[in-house]
Write an enzyme that holds these catalytic residues in place. Structure first.
Site, PDB file in Angstrom:
ATOM      1  CG  HIS A   1      -2.514   0.789   0.728  1.00 56.64           C
ATOM      2  ND1 HIS A   1      -3.792   0.236   1.555  1.00 56.64           N
ATOM      3  CD2 HIS A   1      -2.953   1.484  -0.605  1.00 56.64           C
ATOM      4  CE1 HIS A   1      -4.435   0.639   0.720  1.00 56.64           C
ATOM      5  NE2 HIS A   1      -4.046   1.598  -0.467  1.00 56.64           N
TER       6      HIS A   1
ATOM      7  CG  ASP B   1      -6.265  -0.292   4.742  1.00 60.70           C
ATOM      8  OD1 ASP B   1      -5.726  -1.126   5.312  1.00 60.70           O
ATOM      9  OD2 ASP B   1      -4.670   0.644   4.329  1.00 60.70           O
TER      10      ASP B   1
ATOM     11  CG  HIS C   1      -3.741  -1.514   8.413  1.00 64.31           C
ATOM     12  ND1 HIS C   1      -3.337  -2.738   8.127  1.00 64.31           N
ATOM     13  CD2 HIS C   1      -3.655  -2.438  10.316  1.00 64.31           C
ATOM     14  CE1 HIS C   1      -3.326  -4.385   8.744  1.00 64.31           C
ATOM     15  NE2 HIS C   1      -2.998  -3.513   9.977  1.00 64.31           N
TER      16      HIS C   1
ATOM     17  CG  ASP D   1      -2.023   2.422   5.282  1.00 67.84           C
ATOM     18  OD1 ASP D   1      -1.613   1.375   5.999  1.00 67.84           O
ATOM     19  OD2 ASP D   1      -2.248   1.414   4.428  1.00 67.84           O
TER      20      ASP D   1
ATOM     21  CG  HIS E   1       3.204  -1.763   4.932  1.00 65.31           C
ATOM     22  ND1 HIS E   1       2.351  -2.588   4.418  1.00 65.31           N
ATOM     23  CD2 HIS E   1       3.628  -1.578   6.255  1.00 65.31           C
ATOM     24  CE1 HIS E   1       2.843  -3.695   5.609  1.00 65.31           C
ATOM     25  NE2 HIS E   1       3.137  -3.016   6.311  1.00 65.31           N
TER      26      HIS E   1
ATOM     27  CG  ASP F   1      -4.651  -2.853   2.415  1.00 66.09           C
ATOM     28  OD1 ASP F   1      -4.412  -4.287   2.677  1.00 66.09           O
ATOM     29  OD2 ASP F   1      -3.950  -2.424   3.070  1.00 66.09           O
TER      30      ASP F   1
ATOM     31  CG  ASP G   1      -5.271  -5.201   5.847  1.00 66.17           C
ATOM     32  OD1 ASP G   1      -5.971  -4.005   5.285  1.00 66.17           O
ATOM     33  OD2 ASP G   1      -4.055  -5.293   6.122  1.00 66.17           O
TER      34      ASP G   1
ATOM     35  CD  GLU H   1      -0.088  -4.134   1.662  1.00 67.46           C
ATOM     36  OE1 GLU H   1       0.346  -5.747   2.077  1.00 67.46           O
ATOM     37  OE2 GLU H   1       0.913  -2.865   2.007  1.00 67.46           O
TER      38      GLU H   1
END
Length: 312
Positions: free
Chosen positions: A101, A128, A130, A132, A145, A231, A233, A276
């Site tokens: 990412h 996402d 996260h 980030d 990332h 992403d 995830d 990712e």
């Protein structure tokens, strides 16, 4: 723009230089094997696979001054910026096949530059687990990332913040984060300070994915360029195990599908990142196949059977 006239460009970016686990460099090929191009063609799109960008290898070294692999990350993102911007200028819809990412810096800075050049408003949906939004001061790992949103908002090393020639590349008001469920304490404070709109999993649990997406898409109009940075995830690892940073409790299959279908309903999707995906951690390519499934929904494939009648 109708589907039949829409040109879509696949841009492979095979690097995991910003990640803490190796394997995302194989993501573009896994998406191709899962039939991404054919799925988009069957949706009536003109699909061009631009192949893979060639960039530096992953040196797999320790952080230097708080950043791992900064020269390589900067080089990859400069290359991504250039290719994505060229495809946008050519009137095509770029789909970046990551890679990790950190590549969102190059992709989204190119989209923001295109919006400045064409007078469009920008809305970025950051899907996402996260936020980030780390910086070198906030993260011990130095993995970039975990920093792309901070860099795009002007907080990071000059080599990344200045990509695209406009600092910051985007305003915090232009980005909406959805599905967040893993944030460091310092990062959380920083996100709040910057005023980024975040619909975390608690919000989704309480309000439902439909209401969440209605809020996330509020205020869009015909002059809005909608960019989705997906992403993998973002998804619950039960359905998407092929990622390096799994976090339990993400959206399930139907929630993810509704999310994509509601984005498609706007008719405004103009660029996309898929990042990712780590085939080394996947099970029989199921995460890549799910990603292709979701992308089909993003481009208008719908499970809706019931006729919607006007209530008036």
């Amino acid at each position: 723009m109708s589907n039949t006239s829409m040109g879509v460009s696949l841009i492979g970016v095979p690097t995991d230089v910003g990640a803490g686990v190796r394997g995302a460099r194989m993501g573009p090929e896994a998406l191709r094997v899962a039939g991404l191009a054919l799925a988009l063609q069957q949706s009536g799109l003109d699909v061009r696979d631009c192949g893979n960008i060639r960039g530096p290898a992953n040196p797999w070294q320790e952080p230097v001054d708080g950043y791992r692999h900064l020269p390589e990350v900067a080089q990859w993102n400069e290359l991504v910026h250039k290719v994505v911007h060229f495809e946008l200028q050519s009137g095509r819809l770029p789909i970046m096949l990551g890679g990790d990412h950190c590549l969102g810096i190059g992709s989204i800075s190119a989209v923001a530059r295109h919006c400045r050049e064409t007078g469009k408003k920008l809305r970025v949906l950051w899907l996402d687990a996260h936020a980030d939004f780390n910086t070198a001061a906030l993260t011990p790992s130095g993995n970039i990332h975990g920093m792309p949103v901070a860099c795009l908002c002007g907080h990071g090393p000059r080599e990344l913040v200045e990509i695209g020639g406009h600092v910051p590349a985007i305003s915090p008001r232009e980005i909406v984060q959805i599905g967040i469920r893993s944030v460091d304490a310092g990062e959380k404070r920083f996100v709040h300070e910057m005023g980024i709109e975040v619909f975390d999993m608690r919000f989704i649990d309480e309000m439902g994915i439909r209401h969440t997406m209605e809020m996330a898409l509020d205020g869009l109009d015909a002059n809005t360029h909608l960019h989705v940075s997906l992403d993998v995830d973002f998804l619950d690892p039960v359905i998407a195990p092929g990622v390096g940073t799994t976090v339990r409790g993400g959206p399930n299959y139907r929630e993810a599908q509704l999310c994509m279908e509601m984005i498609a309903d706007t008719g405004l999707l103009a660029s996309l990142d898929i990042v990712e995906l780590n085939p080394a951690l996947d099970v029989r390519n199921q995460t890549a196949e799910l990603a292709v499934d979701l992308v089909e929904s993003l481009f208008g494939k719908s499970t809706l059977m019931r006729q919607v009648t006007d209530a008036t």
